[in-house]
Structures are given as C-alpha cells and as structure tokens.
Enzyme design. Structure first.
Site, short mmCIF file in Angstrom:
data_model
loop_
_atom_site.label_atom_id
_atom_site.label_comp_id
_atom_site.label_asym_id
_atom_site.label_seq_id
_atom_site.Cartn_x
_atom_site.Cartn_y
_atom_site.Cartn_z
N GLU A 36 0.83 -1.21 0.00
CA GLU A 36 0.00 0.00 0.00
C GLU A 36 0.86 1.26 0.00
O GLU A 36 0.55 2.23 -0.68
CB GLU A 36 -0.94 0.01 1.22
CG GLU A 36 -2.11 -0.94 1.11
CD GLU A 36 -3.00 -0.66 -0.10
OE1 GLU A 36 -3.08 0.49 -0.54
OE2 GLU A 36 -3.61 -1.62 -0.62
N TYR A 117 -6.71 6.15 4.65
CA TYR A 117 -6.76 5.18 3.56
C TYR A 117 -5.94 3.92 3.89
O TYR A 117 -6.44 2.80 3.81
CB TYR A 117 -6.29 5.82 2.24
CG TYR A 117 -6.07 4.75 1.21
CD1 TYR A 117 -7.17 4.22 0.53
CD2 TYR A 117 -4.81 4.22 0.96
CE1 TYR A 117 -7.01 3.19 -0.37
CE2 TYR A 117 -4.63 3.20 0.07
CZ TYR A 117 -5.73 2.69 -0.59
OH TYR A 117 -5.56 1.65 -1.47
N ASP A 135 -9.68 5.73 -1.99
CA ASP A 135 -8.59 6.35 -2.74
C ASP A 135 -9.15 6.97 -4.02
O ASP A 135 -10.37 7.03 -4.21
CB ASP A 135 -7.48 5.33 -3.05
CG ASP A 135 -7.91 4.29 -4.07
OD1 ASP A 135 -9.12 4.23 -4.40
OD2 ASP A 135 -7.05 3.55 -4.56
#
Ligand code: SF4
Length: 335
Positions: A36, A117, A135
């Site tokens: 990520e 996020y 996102d």
C-alpha cells in the site's frame, strides 16, 4: 440499483476480473502494508517490482525496523516521494516496539505516515476490520455511478464519499470489497477510457445516463506549481567528489546530492566550470525544478561548506540520490 446490489455486483465482478497480486490472499499485514505504501504514488507494474525487492531484503517488519535509514532509502531510490520510505521505516520501529501490528483502525492510524486510507486498506485486508478504503479510484467510481459532483478535494467531498463507501461496505467482506473497488477503478472505470459498454453497474450508472462520465469526479482548482532553479556542480578531484545529505524541512530530506547552488551564481572553485546540461526539468508535487548541471575539475581540492563530505567517485552507488540527480549522473556516466 440499491447499495446492496451495487456491492454484490462489484464483488461478483472482482471474483472474475480482480487482479492477482502477490500480497493478496496471504493475510500478512506487513506484506499488505508495504504494498500500500509503495503503490500510493506508483504504477502497479513498477510498484510490484519494488515490492518484491523490499520483501526479499526485509522479509519481516523486524528486518525493516533493524535496517538503517540509508539502506531503506537506497532500496526506495527511483520511487520518489521519499517521505513515504522514511515514515515506513519509522513505523516499522513503532510496530516492533509495540510487539506487532495494531489490530484496530485507531492503532494503525497512530503509526507514522499511516492515514485513513492505508489504515482502512491494511485493517480490512489483514484483519477484516469494517473500514472503507477511499482512494482516487473509489472517488471516481462513486462520483460516476452515483452522479456526485461535490469536489473530491474538499472536506465536504471527503466526508460525502467516505460516508457512501462506508455504507456500501459489506461487514463480512470488507477487505474483498475494498480491493474490488480499487481494481474496478483501476482497470474498468478508468479516468479517460472507462469500459462502460461491458460494465456490471452500467444500468444504474448516473454519469453514463446523463452523459457526463468524463466530467466526474470534480476537483476544485489545483494548487499553483512553484518553480525552483537549482545548479548542481559535480566537483572532481583526485578520484573523489563531494556530496552532502539534504537537511530536514525541504524536498528530498536525507538523500545525497552534489554541490548545490540555488538562485545564485556558481561559486569560484579555482577552475572553469563545464556546463553539461541546462534547464533539465523535473516535476514534483506542487513544484517544478529546473536544474543546470556543471562539472568542475580543480587542481587543488576546494574548501566547501561544512555539510559536504568527500567520497570516492566509484562509491557513489552506495548513496541514495534524488531521482533528478540520479538521472543527471547516469546521463553523464558518473554512476
Ligand atoms: S458505466 Fe462507465 S462510468 Fe459508470 S461505473 Fe461503469 S465504467 Fe464507470
């Protein structure tokens, strides 16, 4: 289409078209987190290659925590946005100190560099926490399907989209749904050429039926780009050159660069300067850099400001460089 129908349609689509990525389906919070962080500003193919390199060199969060910052930055070299690497390194140390990954969204958000996020992405995929990861892809899919024209880069927009994503999230399959939304936005409902003709939610897509697919999502006028002029001087003397580590509070913190002059003429180094490149453009978030690149080969080693250190030229590869500097060094075969 109700919220539930949309969710079911997306999950069904994901089962058929979801991307196979190496950190998926293994339930390893560390592997997911690294992916990520890398993918925040990086294309998936390039990001995946870096992910493999990272996992090979630092297979666990303990390995990452034990590494030096220089080593982490060197491995990150080429990805840009180096604060991500520095934060990830600091967070790895927090995690090890705490005895492992926190299992709550709040705990994840307390880690350096982890925002809403990333906390939702890692929390949902690794621990099944019911948090929607919102996102750019998710903003786009929701703005189009539900015909929402609230600017996504405003507080109201953020709240609107987060609340909707949270409402659509199935409690028992949060991680899968988050991945479905990301993949759907990245491969189907793309910014410029969405595949509306074979889209599973086309019958209820507001933007498709009102003919404004490419106008959504809406963004409020962007921040003005600031320009900076940099002059780099590669000083060569007796097989050595001078680099300094960039200080805190500016771009490229902790990376290494040759002699830099900004908004001023080059200093007198006791020899003529050869201009190798002029006005090389490099774009960062909110900044455009224009760089000149000189070579100086003085007969006597010049006295430089105290933060510069002399290193052997053949050891430049051991130093983590900003991408712009790396590009210039490569162009003139200094690397
Ligand atoms: S119909 Fe087109 S715009 Fe609407 S959700 Fe599907 S791909 Fe996106």
């Amino acid at each position: 289409m109700s919220g539930t129908e949309f969710t079911v349609a997306l999950l069904r689509w994901f089962a058929q078209y979801g991307r196979e990525l190496p950190w998926r389906g293994i339930g390893d919070a560390y592997a997911i987190w690294v992916s990520e962080v890398i993918l925040q500003q990086t294309r998936i193919d390039q990001g995946t290659a870096y992910w493999y390199r990272f996992m090979e060199r630092f297979p666990t969060v303990q390995h990452l925590a034990a590494a030096s910052e220089d080593e982490v930055l060197r491995l990150w070299q080429g990805l840009g946005y180096y604060s991500r690497a520095r934060n990830m390194h600091a967070a790895a140390r927090q995690i090890v100190e705490q005895g492992g990954f926190p299992h709550s969204i709040q705990g994840l958000k307390a880690l350096k560099g982890v925002g809403d996020y990333t906390a939702a992405a890692v929390g949902s995929m690794a621990f099944g926490l019911p948090a929607a990861a919102v996102d750019g892809n998710v903003y786009r899919v929701l703005a189009r399907h539900y015909g929402i024209d609230v600017p996504i880069n405003t507080t109201r927009g953020k709240h609107t989209f987060e609340a909707l994503a949270q409402e659509l999230l199935p409690r028992d399959a949060a991680g899968t749904f988050n991945q479905a939304m990301m993949d759907f936005g990245a491969t189907w409902c793309t910014p410029r050429s969405p595949r509306c003709q074979d889209c599973p939610v086309a019958p209820t897509c507001d933007a498709l039926h009102t003919g404004c697919v490419l106008e959504l999502p809406v963004k409020e006028n962007k921040v003005k780009m600031r320009e900076r002029r940099l002059s780099y001087i590669y000083v060569r003397h007796g097989g050595m050159t001078a680099l300094r580590r960039r200080p805190a509070g500016d771009i490229w913190q902790g990376l290494w660069e040759p002699l830099l002059v900004e908004d001023a003429p080059p200093p007198d180094l006791g020899c003529p300067l050869t201009l190798l490149a002029s006005g090389v453009k490099h774009v960062l978030t909110h900044r455009i850099l224009l760089a000149d690149f000189y070579l100086a080969e003085p007969a006597v080693r010049p006295v430089l400001p105290p933060d510069y250190v002399w290193i052997k030229e053949r050891e430049i590869g051991n130093y983590a460089l900003p991408r712009l500097v790396e590009k210039l060094f490569k162009q003139f075969t200094l690397l």
